[in-house]
Design an enzyme around this catalytic site. Structure first.
Site, PDB file in Angstrom:
ATOM      1  N   LYS A 194       0.742  -1.100  -0.005  1.00  0.00           N
ATOM      2  CA  LYS A 194      -0.128  -0.051  -0.037  1.00  0.00           C
ATOM      3  C   LYS A 194       1.002   1.338   0.057  1.00  0.00           C
ATOM      4  O   LYS A 194       0.345   2.399  -0.432  1.00  0.00           O
ATOM      5  CB  LYS A 194      -0.940   0.015   1.221  1.00  0.00           C
ATOM      6  CG  LYS A 194      -1.937  -1.137   0.974  1.00  0.00           C
ATOM      7  CD  LYS A 194      -3.267  -0.833   1.968  1.00  0.00           C
ATOM      8  CE  LYS A 194      -4.240  -1.512   1.961  1.00  0.00           C
ATOM      9  NZ  LYS A 194      -5.355  -1.439   3.005  1.00  0.00           N
ATOM     10  N   LYS A 212      -8.846 -11.767  -5.735  1.00  0.00           N
ATOM     11  CA  LYS A 212     -10.287 -12.068  -4.876  1.00  0.00           C
ATOM     12  C   LYS A 212     -11.119 -10.831  -5.068  1.00  0.00           C
ATOM     13  O   LYS A 212     -10.784  -9.733  -5.499  1.00  0.00           O
ATOM     14  CB  LYS A 212      -9.812 -12.453  -3.494  1.00  0.00           C
ATOM     15  CG  LYS A 212      -9.749 -10.978  -3.021  1.00  0.00           C
ATOM     16  CD  LYS A 212      -9.186 -11.281  -1.422  1.00  0.00           C
ATOM     17  CE  LYS A 212      -9.394 -10.070  -0.293  1.00  0.00           C
ATOM     18  NZ  LYS A 212     -10.355  -9.496   0.200  1.00  0.00           N
ATOM     19  N   LYS A 261     -13.381  -4.783  -1.903  1.00  0.00           N
ATOM     20  CA  LYS A 261     -14.178  -3.443  -2.077  1.00  0.00           C
ATOM     21  C   LYS A 261     -13.641  -2.636  -3.084  1.00  0.00           C
ATOM     22  O   LYS A 261     -14.296  -1.627  -3.576  1.00  0.00           O
ATOM     23  CB  LYS A 261     -14.011  -2.786  -0.591  1.00  0.00           C
ATOM     24  CG  LYS A 261     -15.098  -3.697   0.213  1.00  0.00           C
ATOM     25  CD  LYS A 261     -15.303  -2.850   1.736  1.00  0.00           C
ATOM     26  CE  LYS A 261     -15.572  -3.710   2.803  1.00  0.00           C
ATOM     27  NZ  LYS A 261     -14.162  -4.267   3.305  1.00  0.00           N
TER      28      LYS A 261
HETATM   29  P1  ADP Z   1     -12.345  -6.204   1.324  1.00  0.00           P
HETATM   30  O1  ADP Z   1     -10.919  -7.313   0.936  1.00  0.00           O
HETATM   31  O2  ADP Z   1     -13.325  -6.277   0.279  1.00  0.00           O
HETATM   32  O3  ADP Z   1     -11.947  -4.932   1.564  1.00  0.00           O
HETATM   33  P2  ADP Z   1     -12.267  -6.861   4.346  1.00  0.00           P
HETATM   34  O4  ADP Z   1     -10.733  -6.711   4.029  1.00  0.00           O
HETATM   35  O5  ADP Z   1     -12.973  -5.718   5.040  1.00  0.00           O
HETATM   36  O6  ADP Z   1     -12.964  -7.029   2.617  1.00  0.00           O
HETATM   37  O7  ADP Z   1     -12.666  -8.204   4.809  1.00  0.00           O
HETATM   38  C1  ADP Z   1     -13.918  -8.401   5.322  1.00  0.00           C
HETATM   39  C2  ADP Z   1     -14.143  -9.872   5.504  1.00  0.00           C
HETATM   40  O8  ADP Z   1     -14.555 -10.323   4.477  1.00  0.00           O
HETATM   41  C3  ADP Z   1     -12.800 -10.744   5.881  1.00  0.00           C
HETATM   42  O9  ADP Z   1     -13.297 -11.707   6.934  1.00  0.00           O
HETATM   43  C4  ADP Z   1     -12.330 -11.226   4.723  1.00  0.00           C
HETATM   44  O10 ADP Z   1     -11.624 -12.580   4.838  1.00  0.00           O
HETATM   45  C5  ADP Z   1     -13.638 -11.701   3.915  1.00  0.00           C
HETATM   46  N1  ADP Z   1     -13.684 -11.563   2.315  1.00  0.00           N
HETATM   47  C6  ADP Z   1     -13.156 -10.321   1.673  1.00  0.00           C
HETATM   48  N2  ADP Z   1     -13.244 -10.341   0.339  1.00  0.00           N
HETATM   49  C7  ADP Z   1     -13.543 -11.744   0.273  1.00  0.00           C
HETATM   50  C8  ADP Z   1     -13.661 -12.490  -0.878  1.00  0.00           C
HETATM   51  N3  ADP Z   1     -13.407 -12.128  -2.265  1.00  0.00           N
HETATM   52  N4  ADP Z   1     -13.763 -13.948  -0.638  1.00  0.00           N
HETATM   53  C9  ADP Z   1     -14.339 -14.433   0.451  1.00  0.00           C
HETATM   54  N5  ADP Z   1     -14.144 -13.597   1.472  1.00  0.00           N
HETATM   55  C10 ADP Z   1     -13.665 -12.322   1.418  1.00  0.00           C
END
Ligand code: ADP
Ligand code: TRP
Length: 329
Positions: free
Chosen positions: A121, A202, A205
């Site tokens: 980052k 993956k 957000k």
């Molecule tokens: P993001 O990566 O979308 O910002 P966060 O880091 O806030 O999401 O993660 C929130 C929760 O959602 C965590 O427990 C993370 O493991 C899960 N999570 C985020 N993206 C995925 C995905 N593509 N598939 C499965 N679980 C996910």
């Protein structure tokens, strides 16, 4: 005579964290929220909205506030029961920042600087917020504050969880038994949902363009799935290496319906099945979200109740940490 020693099963408390940096999406629902909801009968969980973490990068104050409230609303709409699973906004419990500081006094600069996520980052150039460097220590505080025993983590958070374990152990060794050392867990049903447009990444957000936000209108969902990347093989089969897009669609369908695609089938039939399954999943969540959004005071009340429920745990932990490290009562 024999004596049987029975040990009480150790208490389990799980903490799942979400950053209010964007709308919750299908990956968050299948990978984190559904396992949390499914475990509500048997496992004590806390759902943490980590709003302080959303400030470690360039941020817009009003959107962090809006997304914080909206994420709480979506969690309720998806079935988080706040009676059993407190929904907690990180900044509303002051102990997070207090413990963050105390943990900074047992963390080394080098430990923070070598975090892969920090390196990634901070690589883009431009000013780097000091909080981006120290953020894993704040995450350690989030976890240790509640005597958490289990933290569901994806691979990208493993290193941060390890740091939390290291800091807990170090603090306990130096200043006396203070923290529970947490374990990382992968909930039984947790799925990893890939981005629909770029299926080797993956769904996230802020990354990728093939994201399905939980509140996307049906037309948008249909469009995102219709455009989902496939391949030229023309075969509906799981092959993550060579057919990541098709594999992702098959996995999403299996996660939602418990079944494999109708066989024989085509990519367009597969996409139709996935669209229907996602629609069936999200329609009630959208409806419930609309009801709840009409009543933001209710959602704020849920957050206040969540904070009230966990605050005593946080206060007790910080009390132990303060006295161990040498602060006056
Ligand atoms: P993001 O990566 O979308 O910002 P966060 O880091 O806030 O999401 O993660 C929130 C929760 O959602 C965590 O427990 C993370 O493991 C899960 N999570 C985020 N993206 C995925 C995905 N593509 N598939 C499965 N679980 C996910
Ligand atoms: N840093 C986590 C992420 O980006 C979110 C998070 C914040 C978290 N505090 C936490 C996760 C505590 C687990 C425990 O996904």
């Amino acid at each position: 005579m024999t004596t049987t020693v029975t040990t009480a099963p150790a208490r389990t408390r799980r903490l799942t964290g979400f950053q209010p940096t964007g709308q919750l999406h299908l990956g968050n629902l299948l990978g984190a929220l559904r396992p949390l909801i499914a475990a509500q009968d048997t496992t004590e969980s806390i759902a943490l909205i980590a709003d302080l973490h959303a400030m470690t990068m360039e941020h817009d104050p009003s959107s962090v506030r809006r997304l914080t409230l909206d994420q709480a609303t979506v969690m309720l709409a998806a079935g988080v029961d706040p009676e059993r699973t407190p929904i907690v906004v990180q900044s509303q419990i002051r102990e997070h920042t207090e413990l963050h500081y105390l943990l900074e006094c047992v963390a080394a600069h080098g430990e923070a600087a070598r975090m892969i996520q920090f390196k990634e980052k901070s690589a883009g150039g431009g000013p780097i917020r000091l909080s981006l460097l120290t953020y894993p220590v704040l995450m350690a505080a989030d976890i240790l504050l509640y005597d958490t025993t289990q933290v569901p983590v994806g691979e990208d958070q493993n290193q941060h969880l390890e740091l939390a374990r290291t800091l807990a152990t170090r603090f306990n060794t130096r200043y006396g038994e203070t923290f529970t050392v947490p374990e990382g867990v992968r909930p039984d049903s947790a799925a990893r949902v890939m981005d629909l447009a770029e299926p080797t990444m993956k769904m996230g957000k802020s990354t990728g363009t093939g994201r399905i936000a939980l509140l996307d209108p049906p037309e948008a969902i249909r469009r995102t799935i219709a455009r989902a990347a496939t391949d030229r093989a023309g075969l509906v089969r799981r092959d993550r290496e060579n057919q990541p897009g098709v594999t992702n669609l098959i996995d999403i369908l299996a996660e939602l319906t418990g079944r494999q695609p109708a066989d024989p089938t085509s990519y367009s039939a597969l996409k139709r099945e996935v669209t229907d399954a996602i629609e069936a999943l999200l329609t009630p969540i959208r409806a419930r979200h609309a009801e709840l959004s009409a009543n933001p005071d209710f959602v704020r009340g849920v957050l206040a109740a969540g904070a009230a429920k966990v605050r005593p745990i946080a206060a007790a932990t910080v009390g132990r940490a303060r006295s161990g490290i040498g602060l006056l009562d």
